[in-house]
Motif scaffolding. Structure first.
Motif, short mmCIF file in Angstrom:
data_model
loop_
_atom_site.label_atom_id
_atom_site.label_comp_id
_atom_site.label_asym_id
_atom_site.label_seq_id
_atom_site.Cartn_x
_atom_site.Cartn_y
_atom_site.Cartn_z
N MET A 128 0.82 -1.21 0.00
CA MET A 128 0.00 0.00 0.00
C MET A 128 0.86 1.26 0.00
SD MET A 128 -3.10 -0.60 -0.45
CE MET A 128 -3.67 1.07 -0.11
N GLY A 129 1.90 1.29 0.80
CA GLY A 129 2.76 2.47 0.83
C GLY A 129 3.43 2.72 -0.50
N ALA A 130 3.92 1.64 -1.12
CA ALA A 130 4.55 1.78 -2.43
C ALA A 130 3.54 2.24 -3.47
CB ALA A 130 5.18 0.45 -2.85
N ARG A 131 2.35 1.65 -3.43
CA ARG A 131 1.28 2.02 -4.35
C ARG A 131 0.94 3.50 -4.23
NH1 ARG A 131 -3.80 3.60 -4.12
NH2 ARG A 131 -5.42 2.82 -5.55
N ASN A 132 0.97 4.00 -3.00
CA ASN A 132 0.53 5.37 -2.73
C ASN A 132 1.67 6.39 -2.72
OD1 ASN A 132 -2.15 4.56 -2.58
ND2 ASN A 132 -2.01 4.15 -0.38
N GLY A 133 2.86 5.99 -3.14
CA GLY A 133 3.92 6.96 -3.38
C GLY A 133 4.86 7.27 -2.26
N ILE A 134 5.06 6.35 -1.30
CA ILE A 134 5.95 6.65 -0.18
C ILE A 134 7.37 6.96 -0.64
CG2 ILE A 134 6.40 4.18 0.25
CD1 ILE A 134 6.30 7.01 2.89
N ILE A 135 7.87 6.27 -1.66
CA ILE A 135 9.24 6.50 -2.10
C ILE A 135 9.36 7.81 -2.88
CG2 ILE A 135 11.16 5.60 -3.46
CD1 ILE A 135 10.54 4.17 -0.75
N THR A 136 8.38 8.11 -3.71
CA THR A 136 8.39 9.40 -4.41
C THR A 136 8.41 10.54 -3.41
OG1 THR A 136 7.23 8.52 -6.34
CG2 THR A 136 7.10 10.89 -5.98
N ARG A 137 7.59 10.45 -2.39
CA ARG A 137 7.52 11.52 -1.40
C ARG A 137 8.81 11.60 -0.58
NH1 ARG A 137 1.77 12.33 1.43
NH2 ARG A 137 2.89 14.22 1.96
N THR A 138 9.44 10.46 -0.34
CA THR A 138 10.71 10.47 0.40
C THR A 138 11.79 11.17 -0.41
OG1 THR A 138 10.13 8.39 1.52
CG2 THR A 138 12.45 9.00 1.47
N VAL A 139 11.89 10.85 -1.69
CA VAL A 139 12.88 11.50 -2.55
C VAL A 139 12.60 13.00 -2.62
CG1 VAL A 139 13.73 11.70 -4.92
CG2 VAL A 139 13.40 9.44 -3.89
N GLU A 140 11.34 13.38 -2.75
CA GLU A 140 10.99 14.80 -2.80
C GLU A 140 11.42 15.53 -1.52
OE1 GLU A 140 7.01 14.44 -5.67
OE2 GLU A 140 6.80 14.61 -3.48
N ARG A 141 11.23 14.88 -0.38
CA ARG A 141 11.62 15.53 0.90
C ARG A 141 13.13 15.64 0.99
NH1 ARG A 141 11.33 19.01 3.67
NH2 ARG A 141 10.50 19.26 5.77
N MET A 142 13.85 14.62 0.52
CA MET A 142 15.31 14.69 0.52
C MET A 142 15.79 15.84 -0.36
SD MET A 142 16.38 10.66 0.32
CE MET A 142 18.16 10.98 0.46
N VAL A 143 15.18 16.01 -1.52
CA VAL A 143 15.56 17.09 -2.42
C VAL A 143 15.30 18.45 -1.77
CG1 VAL A 143 14.99 18.20 -4.62
CG2 VAL A 143 15.31 15.71 -4.51
#
Length: 247
Positions: A128-143
């Motif tokens: 569910m987390g992967a489906r809902n973009g947890i990694i995209t949001r993590t990369v965005e926060r790192m940037v």
């Protein structure tokens, strides 16, 4: 003429994954269970967490844990916590010596680091987390904190593989719609999900190309805890932290 010794090189970032071996917990949590929410004896979990900290050269208070809820919530931390960070599935920090921990038992533990910018993250990427973009949001926060996609290195840990992660056809189609590249067929010929494959494709689409993935499957490899295989079981962990060194 004397020669000086070569300088000692210290890695600017450390990433660690645990297995289920070498701890204090009894069956069905045997033995290096690090999850404090699965029914294990709290004293055994505390002993295991202390052993982990000692093994990697940290104090127990320097490891930050999460209350993981299969969300796409990302939290930035800058200091030790008195308990797990509530209702989040990714942690990001720029603080050296502060280790970020992710607990799993089939979900994908994702460790990310831009050592040049001094930003690291740990994420819990279940279906569910992967489906809902947890990694995209993590990369965005790192940037937002100074990292660049080209400078981020990613390590995906042991997790349920597509060859054994069987799901209904509709679920596989839904995850594929939101995480392209994840739908697959199991060894039984049924529909399955390969979350790691979907995440690799997603990360590359974000401009992150320095990606490594541990191919081991937690469902088939008994060195790891697996909720799918065992039901009541423990949790292994992934840890990432900045050491403070610079190359």
């Amino acid at each position: 003429m004397s020669q000086s010794a070569p300088p000692v090189t210290t890695r600017p970032v450390r990433m660690v994954f645990t297995t289920r071996a070498g701890g204090a917990s009894s069956s069905p949590y045997d033995s290096f269970n690090l999850g404090d929410h699965v029914g294990d004896d709290p004293a055994d979990v505390a002993a295991n967490r202390a052993r982990l900290a000692d093994t990697v050269g940290l104090a127990p208070a320097e490891i930050v844990w999460m209350e993981q809820v299969h969300s796409n919530t990302v939290t930035v931390v800058d200091r030790p916590q008195s308990g797990p960070v509530e209702t989040t599935d990714a942690l990001v920090t720029t603080t050296p010596g502060l280790a970020l921990a992710v607990l799993v038992a089939d979900c994908v533990p994702v460790l990310l680091a831009d050592h040049t910018a001094g930003v690291v993250a740990a994420a819990h990427a279940g279906r569910m987390g992967a489906r809902n973009g947890i990694i995209t949001r993590t990369v965005e926060r790192m940037v937002e904190l100074g990292a660049t996609p080209a400078g981020i290195q990613v390590l995906l840990g042991p997790a349920a593989s597509g060859r054994h992660y069987e799901v209904p056809a509709a679920m596989a189609a839904d995850v594929e719609k939101h995480l392209p590249g994840s739908r697959t067929r199991t060894t039984q010929g049924t529909w399955g999900i390969d979350v790691r494959a979907g995440l690799i494709r997603q990360l590359m689409g974000l401009g992150v190309t320095a990606i490594e993935a541990d191919p081991r499957c937690t469902i088939e490899d008994e060195d790891f805890f697996s909720y799918r295989r065992e039901g009541t079981t423990g949790r292994q962990a992934g840890l990432v932290w900045l050491t403070g060194a610079r190359r």
